[in-house]
Design a protein around this motif. Structure first.
Motif, PDB file in Angstrom:
ATOM      1  N   THR A   1       0.798  -1.230   0.000  1.00 48.15           N
ATOM      2  CA  THR A   1       0.000   0.000   0.000  1.00 48.15           C
ATOM      3  C   THR A   1       0.831   1.281   0.000  1.00 48.15           C
ATOM      4  O   THR A   1       0.335   2.331  -0.424  1.00 48.15           O
ATOM      5  N   HIS A   2       2.098   1.231   0.446  1.00 48.60           N
ATOM      6  CA  HIS A   2       2.817   2.471   0.712  1.00 48.60           C
ATOM      7  C   HIS A   2       3.068   3.315  -0.533  1.00 48.60           C
ATOM      8  O   HIS A   2       3.297   4.525  -0.420  1.00 48.60           O
ATOM      9  N   SER A   3       3.032   2.722  -1.701  1.00 48.93           N
ATOM     10  CA  SER A   3       3.283   3.474  -2.940  1.00 48.93           C
ATOM     11  C   SER A   3       2.025   4.078  -3.539  1.00 48.93           C
ATOM     12  O   SER A   3       2.098   4.717  -4.590  1.00 48.93           O
ATOM     13  N   PHE A   4       0.899   3.897  -2.865  1.00 51.19           N
ATOM     14  CA  PHE A   4      -0.374   4.289  -3.461  1.00 51.19           C
ATOM     15  C   PHE A   4      -1.180   5.212  -2.551  1.00 51.19           C
ATOM     16  O   PHE A   4      -2.121   4.776  -1.888  1.00 51.19           O
ATOM     17  N   PRO A   5      -0.829   6.507  -2.484  1.00 52.05           N
ATOM     18  CA  PRO A   5      -1.684   7.453  -1.765  1.00 52.05           C
ATOM     19  C   PRO A   5      -3.123   7.378  -2.277  1.00 52.05           C
ATOM     20  O   PRO A   5      -4.077   7.508  -1.516  1.00 52.05           O
ATOM     21  N   ILE A   6      -3.238   7.148  -3.577  1.00 55.64           N
ATOM     22  CA  ILE A   6      -4.531   6.888  -4.209  1.00 55.64           C
ATOM     23  C   ILE A   6      -4.613   5.388  -4.455  1.00 55.64           C
ATOM     24  O   ILE A   6      -3.680   4.795  -4.997  1.00 55.64           O
ATOM     25  N   LYS A   7      -5.704   4.776  -4.076  1.00 61.92           N
ATOM     26  CA  LYS A   7      -5.834   3.318  -4.209  1.00 61.92           C
ATOM     27  C   LYS A   7      -6.170   2.932  -5.650  1.00 61.92           C
ATOM     28  O   LYS A   7      -7.251   2.443  -5.964  1.00 61.92           O
ATOM     29  N   ASP A   8      -5.212   3.179  -6.522  1.00 61.97           N
ATOM     30  CA  ASP A   8      -5.406   2.897  -7.947  1.00 61.97           C
ATOM     31  C   ASP A   8      -4.028   2.624  -8.535  1.00 61.97           C
ATOM     32  O   ASP A   8      -3.150   3.488  -8.489  1.00 61.97           O
ATOM     33  N   ILE A   9      -3.815   1.434  -9.077  1.00 63.69           N
ATOM     34  CA  ILE A   9      -2.503   1.094  -9.612  1.00 63.69           C
ATOM     35  C   ILE A   9      -2.085   2.030 -10.734  1.00 63.69           C
ATOM     36  O   ILE A   9      -0.903   2.312 -10.916  1.00 63.69           O
ATOM     37  N   GLU A  10      -3.040   2.570 -11.462  1.00 67.72           N
ATOM     38  CA  GLU A  10      -2.704   3.477 -12.555  1.00 67.72           C
ATOM     39  C   GLU A  10      -2.291   4.857 -12.055  1.00 67.72           C
ATOM     40  O   GLU A  10      -1.789   5.676 -12.824  1.00 67.72           O
ATOM     41  N   ALA A  11      -2.515   5.123 -10.772  1.00 62.30           N
ATOM     42  CA  ALA A  11      -2.106   6.404 -10.201  1.00 62.30           C
ATOM     43  C   ALA A  11      -0.667   6.373  -9.715  1.00 62.30           C
ATOM     44  O   ALA A  11      -0.143   7.394  -9.269  1.00 62.30           O
ATOM     45  N   ASP A  12      -0.014   5.221  -9.810  1.00 59.26           N
ATOM     46  CA  ASP A  12       1.390   5.139  -9.429  1.00 59.26           C
ATOM     47  C   ASP A  12       2.242   5.714 -10.547  1.00 59.26           C
ATOM     48  O   ASP A  12       1.950   5.517 -11.731  1.00 59.26           O
ATOM     49  N   ILE A  13       3.310   6.422 -10.160  1.00 59.70           N
ATOM     50  CA  ILE A  13       4.122   7.108 -11.166  1.00 59.70           C
ATOM     51  C   ILE A  13       5.345   6.300 -11.595  1.00 59.70           C
ATOM     52  O   ILE A  13       6.072   6.707 -12.490  1.00 59.70           O
ATOM     53  N   ALA A  14       5.554   5.152 -10.946  1.00 58.26           N
ATOM     54  CA  ALA A  14       6.735   4.348 -11.263  1.00 58.26           C
ATOM     55  C   ALA A  14       6.496   3.479 -12.495  1.00 58.26           C
ATOM     56  O   ALA A  14       5.358   3.212 -12.894  1.00 58.26           O
TER      57      ALA A  14
END
Length: 203
Positions: A91-104
């Motif tokens: 969860t720590h990489s997702f302030p927004i609970k959406d995998i597409e919102a991750d920038i990595a």
């Protein structure tokens, strides 16, 4: 479940030997920030917060990775029986609970992508999830810093994405949440104790 502090410290040290880099110092500072904030919140365990902070990036033990470190950490912690650590690894990489919102970079298999996507869609964040997300942004390898500094550093590194501002707003919202519980500034909490050491930025 989660390991005790001594085991977690040994795990981080071993992982750093496998994949040396500033991420281990960052992890230690995340742990310190999480413990200090947890100490001011009556409903959070200091040791659990510290251990989750120490091991949130444990997936980096497998080598240099982007999104993959979250699922690698989840799998490793799950194999040890540390379900509460596994949770924050993901969860720590997702302030927004959406995998597409991750920038990595999405350096995961299709099966891993599907698992992360489903996991995020079906979980409700608790205060350990949001605490580690917040502390991940408050701490770098040198110490603690203003969220705005991390936001600028991240933007310079990754650029602007459709979810960039929403991610910032979520993280700032988590800061507001804990400040509401503590009735004081996060920065004032982090500036207390161990002053003058290399691990601390006073803000």
């Amino acid at each position: 479940m989660f390991p005790d502090q001594k085991i977690a410290l040994k795990e981080l040290e071993a992982a750093g030997a496998l994949n040396p880099g500033p991420w281990t110092k960052h992890s230690y500072n995340v742990a310190l920030a999480a413990k200090r904030i947890a100490a001011q919140c009556g409903h959070l365990e200091e040791e659990k917060a510290f251990v989750c902070g120490l091991l949130h990036d444990i997936g980096r033990r497998t080598g240099v990775a982007a999104l993959r470190h979250t699922i690698d950490g989840y799998d490793y912690a799950t194999a040890q029986g540390w379900d509460e650590v596994a949770r924050v690894c993901l969860t720590h990489s997702f302030p927004i609970k959406d995998i597409e919102a991750d920038i990595a970079k999405k350096d995961v298999t299709a099966a891993q992508y599907a698992f992360i996507k489903q996991y995020l869609e079906n979980i409700e964040y608790n205060d350990y999830d949001t605490l580690i997300i917040l502390c991940d942004a408050l701490a770098d390898a040198e110490g603690f810093c203003l969220l705005e500094k991390r936001f600028v550093d991240t933007t310079r590194r990754y650029g602007i994405y459709p979810f960039t501002v929403e991610r910032w707003n979520k993280t700032l919202g988590y800061k507001d949440h804990f400040e509401g519980i503590m009735k004081r500034s996060v920065y004032s909490v982090l500036s207390e104790g161990e002053k003058g050491t290399k691990n601390w930025f006073l803000v």
